[in-house]
Design an enzyme around this catalytic site. Structure first.
Site, short mmCIF file in Angstrom:
data_model
loop_
_atom_site.label_atom_id
_atom_site.label_comp_id
_atom_site.label_asym_id
_atom_site.label_seq_id
_atom_site.Cartn_x
_atom_site.Cartn_y
_atom_site.Cartn_z
N ALA A 1 -33.19 -45.17 13.26
CA ALA A 1 -33.96 -44.49 14.31
C ALA A 1 -34.61 -43.21 13.83
CB ALA A 1 -33.04 -44.18 15.49
N GLY A 2 -34.18 -42.75 12.66
CA GLY A 2 -34.59 -41.42 12.17
C GLY A 2 -36.10 -41.28 12.00
N GLY B 1 -30.78 -47.93 7.39
CA GLY B 1 -32.01 -48.69 7.15
C GLY B 1 -32.88 -48.12 6.05
N GLY C 1 -22.61 -34.68 3.43
CA GLY C 1 -21.29 -34.47 4.02
C GLY C 1 -20.24 -34.56 2.92
N ARG D 1 -40.78 -36.59 6.13
CA ARG D 1 -41.27 -36.34 4.77
C ARG D 1 -42.05 -37.50 4.18
NH1 ARG D 1 -36.78 -34.63 0.97
NH2 ARG D 1 -35.26 -35.27 2.53
N ASN E 1 -36.51 -40.75 1.50
CA ASN E 1 -36.99 -39.75 2.45
C ASN E 1 -38.43 -39.35 2.22
OD1 ASN E 1 -34.43 -39.14 3.92
ND2 ASN E 1 -33.76 -38.68 1.84
C1 UD1 Z 1 -25.74 -38.24 6.93
C2 UD1 Z 1 -24.24 -38.00 7.05
C3 UD1 Z 1 -23.75 -37.28 5.80
C4 UD1 Z 1 -24.10 -38.09 4.56
C5 UD1 Z 1 -25.57 -38.41 4.53
C6 UD1 Z 1 -25.86 -39.38 3.43
C7 UD1 Z 1 -23.73 -37.63 9.41
C8 UD1 Z 1 -23.51 -36.64 10.47
N1 UD1 Z 1 -23.99 -37.16 8.22
O1 UD1 Z 1 -26.36 -36.98 6.91
O2 UD1 Z 1 -22.35 -37.07 5.86
O3 UD1 Z 1 -23.71 -37.38 3.39
O4 UD1 Z 1 -26.01 -39.00 5.75
O5 UD1 Z 1 -27.24 -39.53 3.29
O6 UD1 Z 1 -23.64 -38.81 9.65
N2 UD1 Z 1 -30.18 -41.75 12.22
C9 UD1 Z 1 -30.39 -42.39 13.41
N3 UD1 Z 1 -30.31 -41.66 14.56
C10 UD1 Z 1 -30.04 -40.33 14.56
C11 UD1 Z 1 -29.84 -39.70 13.32
C12 UD1 Z 1 -29.91 -40.44 12.17
O7 UD1 Z 1 -30.63 -43.58 13.47
O8 UD1 Z 1 -29.99 -39.75 15.64
C13 UD1 Z 1 -30.26 -42.54 10.99
C14 UD1 Z 1 -31.37 -42.08 10.06
O9 UD1 Z 1 -32.54 -42.81 10.29
C15 UD1 Z 1 -30.80 -42.39 8.69
C16 UD1 Z 1 -29.30 -42.22 8.88
O10 UD1 Z 1 -29.07 -42.34 10.27
O11 UD1 Z 1 -31.04 -43.70 8.29
C17 UD1 Z 1 -28.78 -40.90 8.38
O12 UD1 Z 1 -29.45 -39.86 9.05
P1 UD1 Z 1 -29.80 -38.50 8.32
O13 UD1 Z 1 -30.51 -37.63 9.27
O14 UD1 Z 1 -30.44 -38.78 7.03
O15 UD1 Z 1 -28.32 -37.93 8.10
P2 UD1 Z 1 -27.93 -36.72 7.20
O16 UD1 Z 1 -28.02 -35.48 7.97
O17 UD1 Z 1 -28.65 -36.78 5.91
MG MG Z 2 -30.22 -38.04 5.13
#
Ligand code: UD1
Ligand code: MG
Length: 456
Positions: free
Chosen positions: A12-13, A103, A139, A17, A227
């Site tokens: 969903a992200g 994804g 994390g 970038r 990203n």
């Molecule tokens: C997340 C992890 C972190 C890990 C990192 C690895 C959490 C809180 N943190 O951080 O521990 O080291 O990934 O890359 O989980 N996404 C959604 N909906 C949301 C937010 C995110 O679908 O509301 C999806 C994004 O599209 C992506 C994935 O989840 O595919 C990770 O999201 P991202 O924002 O990259 O997480 P990080 O903050 O990097």
């Molecule tokens: Mg990330």
């Protein structure tokens, strides 16, 4: 692990970038959307369900992927990874294990996930972790005095001491589903980013006496995310490197493994040689002793044994028989079947045609919607006029025919067996077998004719 498996893919992200209108997970790696790579790997684990959480980019993602076997769950707004999995929770079978994938992490491998899943059960969770020299942004895996996992702390929430931890959360984890549902319901966004962190379930698991295991991917590149366009290009090269290594191990001779792109499935027989800068798309099969010259592009093609394809040839949705000679600069379009020992030379375009054994179309020709028999010789500059502006018509050239250079065959038309067509003819009617047919003005010479001269 024999419990039912559900897989949740987070997609969903935003992907800011990528600087693109296209949702991030639809960007292509090796010709397929990032999400499709993850789906393909997920499917090999034989899950009961695959749930994709989408959001950014609206319906584009489910529309483009268009797979009835996927349960699509919309996350709007996007309040964190924990919030994302909460949206999928109603679909999860409480009697099983849930695997979370991203994804935008397309290179994750089946073997790595199988190892991870072996550690998960109805009372144990498993995390995929890696040690990074520079763990900034990720994390961190916090372990207790015994070395057991205690929690995951996000970079932004971590203490200075925790920032020194190099073991990071890749984001891939397997969790007992009944417990997960309970933990998800208890998540809060009381953290620096005001997000619902999926990672908080690990601390809850430990508090509930659920064991948490860690396992590592076989290769570090498996857990790299996309990203930015630069990262996408980097992952593309990693992927292509892996493809090339696999082919080399099978005995395929690549002139340069760095100058090969496989965007699909390339299957090779023995003693295949591939020169530089070739692209293989879709399903391509090359038989024994096939040689592909430099700068060729083949999409959904099978090439039988001993055939040579000379440089700069483009072949799409076609079957090429054994012992053929193709190119250089040949264009073979969809619906073409070349039988054995067919020669297609330079600047020749073949479309939706069958060319039988031993026939030659060697120079500067267009053959479309045609059936060409055995041992036919098509002279340079021959054109099948297959299109009347509304309909396509077929040209049939029977065995042994000889078509003189610069002939137009106005379809529908049949050239009979062993017929000869004089050079420069426009053929509009069927031509009889074994005879010479020609349609051109008789050559004349004008005696005493003078070239015009400029007046002084
Ligand atoms: C997340 C992890 C972190 C890990 C990192 C690895 C959490 C809180 N943190 O951080 O521990 O080291 O990934 O890359 O989980 N996404 C959604 N909906 C949301 C937010 C995110 O679908 O509301 C999806 C994004 O599209 C992506 C994935 O989840 O595919 C990770 O999201 P991202 O924002 O990259 O997480 P990080 O903050 O990097
Ligand atoms: Mg990330």
């Amino acid at each position: 692990m024999s419990l039912p498996l559900d897989i949740v893919i987070l997609a969903a992200g935003k992907g800011t970038r990528m600087v693109s209108e296209l949702p991030k997970v639809l960007h292509r790696l090796a010709g397929l959307p990032l999400l499709q790579h993850v789906l393909n790997t997920a499917r090999r684990l034989n899950p009961a369900k695959i749930i994709v959480v989408y959001g950014h980019g609206g319906e584009t993602v489910p529309q483009r992927i268009d797979d009835p076997a996927i349960a699509w769950v919309k996350q709007e707004p996007q309040l964190g990874t924990g919030h994302a999995v909460q949206q999928a929770a109603p679909h999860l079978d409480a009697g099983g294990v849930t695997l979370v994938l991203y994804g935008d992490v397309p290179l994750i491998q089946q073997a790595t996930l199988e190892t991870l899943l072996q550690a998960a059960s109805d009372d144990a969770a498993a995390l995929l972790t890696v040690d990074l020299p520079d763990p900034a942004g990720y994390g961190r895996i916090v372990r207790d005095a015994n070395g057991d996992i205690a929690a995951i702390v996000e970079h932004k929430d971590a203490s200075t001491a925790q920032h020194a931890i190099r073991e990071i959360n890749t984001g891939v984890m397997a969790l007992p589903t009944a417990r997960l549902k309970d933990w998800l319901a208890r998540l809060s966004n009381d953290n620096v980013q005001r997000e619902y962190y999926l990672t908080d379930v690990i601390g809850m698991a430990v508090a509930d006496g659920v064991r948490v295991y860690a396992s590592q991917p076989r290769h570090r590149w498996e857990v790299l995310g996309v990203n930015s366009p630069a990262q996408l290009a980097h992952l593309e090269r990693l992927y292509q490197h892996e493809q090339a290594q696999r082919l080399l191990e099978q005995g395929v001779r690549l002139a340069d493994p760095k100058r090969l792109d496989v965007r699909g499935e390339l299957t090779c027989g023995r003693d295949v040689e591939i020169d530089i800068n070739c692209i293989f798309e879709g399903k391509v099969t090359l038989g024994d002793n096939v040689r592909i010259g430099a700068n060729c592009v083949l999409r959904d093609v099978s090439v039988a044994a001993d055939t040579r394809i000379a440089p700069f040839s483009l072949i799409e949705e076609a079957q090429v028989g054994a012992d053929c000679r193709i190119g250089p600069f040949a264009r073979i379009r969809p619906g073409t079947q070349l039988a054995q020992a067919v020669h297609i030379g330079n600047f020749v375009e073949i479309k939706n045609s069958q060319v039988d054994d031993g026939s030659k179309i060697n120079h500067l020709s267009y053959v479309g919607d045609s059936t060409v028999g055995k041992k036919v010789n098509v002279g340079a500059g021959t054109i099948t006029c297959n299109y009347d502006g509304v309909h396509k018509h077929r040209t049939v050239i029977e065995d042994g025919a000889f078509i003189g250079s610069d002939t137009q065959l106005v379809a529908p038309v049949t050239v009979g067996r062993d017929a000869t067509i004089g050079a420069g003819s426009t053929i509009t009617k069927d031509t009889p077998a074994e005879q010479l047919t020609l349609s051109r003005a008789k050559q004349i010479s004008i005696n005493g004719w003078k070239r015009p001269v400029k007046k002084q």
